[in-house]
Write a protein that holds these residues in place. Sequence first.
Motif, PDB file in Angstrom:
ATOM      1  N   HIS A  55      52.618  27.443  44.724  1.00 58.06           N
ATOM      2  CA  HIS A  55      53.887  28.140  44.929  1.00 58.06           C
ATOM      3  C   HIS A  55      53.643  29.620  45.211  1.00 58.06           C
ATOM      4  O   HIS A  55      54.317  30.220  46.067  1.00 58.06           O
ATOM      5  N   THR A  56      52.677  30.211  44.501  1.00 59.84           N
ATOM      6  CA  THR A  56      52.348  31.622  44.712  1.00 59.84           C
ATOM      7  C   THR A  56      51.836  31.846  46.132  1.00 59.84           C
ATOM      8  O   THR A  56      52.256  32.783  46.822  1.00 59.84           O
ATOM      9  N   THR A  57      50.924  30.989  46.586  1.00 59.90           N
ATOM     10  CA  THR A  57      50.368  31.118  47.932  1.00 59.90           C
ATOM     11  C   THR A  57      51.456  30.987  48.988  1.00 59.90           C
ATOM     12  O   THR A  57      51.498  31.754  49.962  1.00 59.90           O
ATOM     13  N   GLU A  58      52.322  30.016  48.791  1.00 53.49           N
ATOM     14  CA  GLU A  58      53.429  29.795  49.738  1.00 53.49           C
ATOM     15  C   GLU A  58      54.359  31.000  49.767  1.00 53.49           C
ATOM     16  O   GLU A  58      54.805  31.449  50.839  1.00 53.49           O
ATOM     17  N   HIS A  59      54.640  31.548  48.593  1.00 59.22           N
ATOM     18  CA  HIS A  59      55.515  32.727  48.514  1.00 59.22           C
ATOM     19  C   HIS A  59      54.884  33.915  49.231  1.00 59.22           C
ATOM     20  O   HIS A  59      55.564  34.635  49.977  1.00 59.22           O
ATOM     21  N   ASP A  83      45.977  39.143  48.933  1.00 59.66           N
ATOM     22  CA  ASP A  83      44.681  38.481  49.161  1.00 59.66           C
ATOM     23  C   ASP A  83      43.782  38.583  47.937  1.00 59.66           C
ATOM     24  O   ASP A  83      43.109  37.611  47.563  1.00 59.66           O
ATOM     25  N   ASN A  84      43.764  39.745  47.316  1.00 62.19           N
ATOM     26  CA  ASN A  84      42.906  39.929  46.151  1.00 62.19           C
ATOM     27  C   ASN A  84      43.328  39.005  45.007  1.00 62.19           C
ATOM     28  O   ASN A  84      42.487  38.423  44.314  1.00 62.19           O
ATOM     29  N   PHE A  85      44.650  38.859  44.845  1.00 59.73           N
ATOM     30  CA  PHE A  85      45.139  38.012  43.757  1.00 59.73           C
ATOM     31  C   PHE A  85      44.851  36.540  44.028  1.00 59.73           C
ATOM     32  O   PHE A  85      44.380  35.811  43.153  1.00 59.73           O
ATOM     33  N   LEU A  90      43.023  34.565  40.928  1.00 62.74           N
ATOM     34  CA  LEU A  90      43.398  33.190  40.573  1.00 62.74           C
ATOM     35  C   LEU A  90      42.189  32.240  40.494  1.00 62.74           C
ATOM     36  O   LEU A  90      42.053  31.503  39.513  1.00 62.74           O
ATOM     37  N   PRO A  91      41.280  32.253  41.477  1.00 58.01           N
ATOM     38  CA  PRO A  91      40.118  31.361  41.375  1.00 58.01           C
ATOM     39  C   PRO A  91      39.257  31.640  40.144  1.00 58.01           C
ATOM     40  O   PRO A  91      38.751  30.701  39.516  1.00 58.01           O
ATOM     41  N   VAL A 113      47.615  37.360  32.523  1.00 54.97           N
ATOM     42  CA  VAL A 113      47.266  38.029  33.776  1.00 54.97           C
ATOM     43  C   VAL A 113      48.364  37.807  34.814  1.00 54.97           C
ATOM     44  O   VAL A 113      48.805  38.743  35.489  1.00 54.97           O
ATOM     45  N   CYS A 114      48.827  36.558  34.952  1.00 54.23           N
ATOM     46  CA  CYS A 114      49.865  36.239  35.942  1.00 54.23           C
ATOM     47  C   CYS A 114      51.166  36.989  35.657  1.00 54.23           C
ATOM     48  O   CYS A 114      51.792  37.551  36.562  1.00 54.23           O
ATOM     49  N   ILE A 115      51.569  37.009  34.390  1.00 49.70           N
ATOM     50  CA  ILE A 115      52.811  37.689  34.023  1.00 49.70           C
ATOM     51  C   ILE A 115      52.718  39.176  34.338  1.00 49.70           C
ATOM     52  O   ILE A 115      53.614  39.766  34.956  1.00 49.70           O
TER      53      ILE A 115
END
Length: 455
Positions: A55-59, A83-85, A90-91, A113-115
């Motif tokens: 969902h994050t990538t799509e957004h 791109d960095n995130f 994430l990986p 981290v995500c929040i």
Amino acid sequence: MNQIVWKDSYKIGVDFIDKEHKQLFSTMNKLLRISESEEKSEWACREGVKYLRNHTTEHFEHEEEYMKSINYSEYEIHKRLHDNFRKNTLPALEAEMELSQYSEEAVRHFLGVCIGWVVGHTQTEDQAIVGKTISKWVDIPHEEEKNALETAIIQLVREIFHLKAQMISEQYAGEDFGKVICCRFLYRGAKKEKWEVTFVFEDRLLLNVIRGILNAEYPRVDDMVLNVTRYLSRQFLERLRESFPSINLMNLEKESLLTHEQLVSSFERAQPSCSLLFDTGEGYFAFCVAAGDSVRGKFASVVNPDNAMDAIKKYLMKENKEQSEKSEPINLRKKILVVDDSEFMLARMVKMLSENYDLIEATSSVSAIKKIAMDRPDLVLMDYEMPVCDGRQALEMIRSDKDIADIPVIFLTGKGDRESVKNVMSLKPEGYLLKSMPDADIKKNIDDFFAKIKA
């Protein structure tokens, strides 16, 4: 902790972006609930993380398409952060969770981290898409740099933390203003020059900010709070870098967490070229920058993707040990609420009393009543001459509420004439103190008050 609170202040005014942001919050909430369930499984966590990543990538793709469509001038900078995130942060977090078989600790790290990243990015970079951003300063005269930096920081505190900050010192030198958390970042500029930036947060400020993001009462700083703070700080710095292009904070090379003892030690080696102290009304924080030759020595407690969980755990243990060694047992410290509309007077009382007492601050009678109800103090030091609702009215409200009516109140007054004293004492407070008294006399009166109660 059971949900991340979506607020109208997160909206940027572009419908599909706001909907996708809200969906990101909802997805993180689902993962929070999965991670805290007693029946949680590795499969459920893995699927939740996978859904959030997709969902994050799509957004990001949708948001980047929109920025292109409006010819957004900062598109490249914004895309670099995306791109960095998605390609680095994430990986690394997913690999950490795989290695630990999606342990609760690893999932908490991932969510923290995500929040921190999502909230910070939404409040800064995404708001900038629609023109809500701070000014850019290029080639400004040296004597005006600090004023411009102060203005930028105050605005960012309002945007990210939703607090009103006021600078109270241009020469913070590591003075102790309570229990603190220190985040330090080492950047390399385009010409390999070094920039060392340190945030020093009073822990009650952090806890207040986290309470505003998460629907949870955090009694102390833990790993979740630290990870949210780390990434909010990164977003804060990224926005400053864009606002001051001459700084060229291009690449984050190292990050570390310092105890107050380590912070003071680093200041003894070299005082930062810029070291500003702010008060937000909910706690203090300092922003310090050292550049070039002043950046030297070992970069303590380095946090990187490979050791983040262990580094944070060790830091919390060391920080708690340091605090316990220099503090009285918490159950022996009395709690005092200081109510005054003067920032100077509040700072004076903090400096005077914080070594022996836990202090809460309020700048108005209305705020004081709320804090008395939420965080019951052992004593209230109340300014008598406040605008709108003065000390007399505040004490009347306290005495009219049976739940807080018995809390002792001592008035602080700047007037020592007979009529003023008569007005004060007619309310039957525990006493009054003149603001003109020496600090030592004020403190002795407060010490004597508690000693008499104990006796």
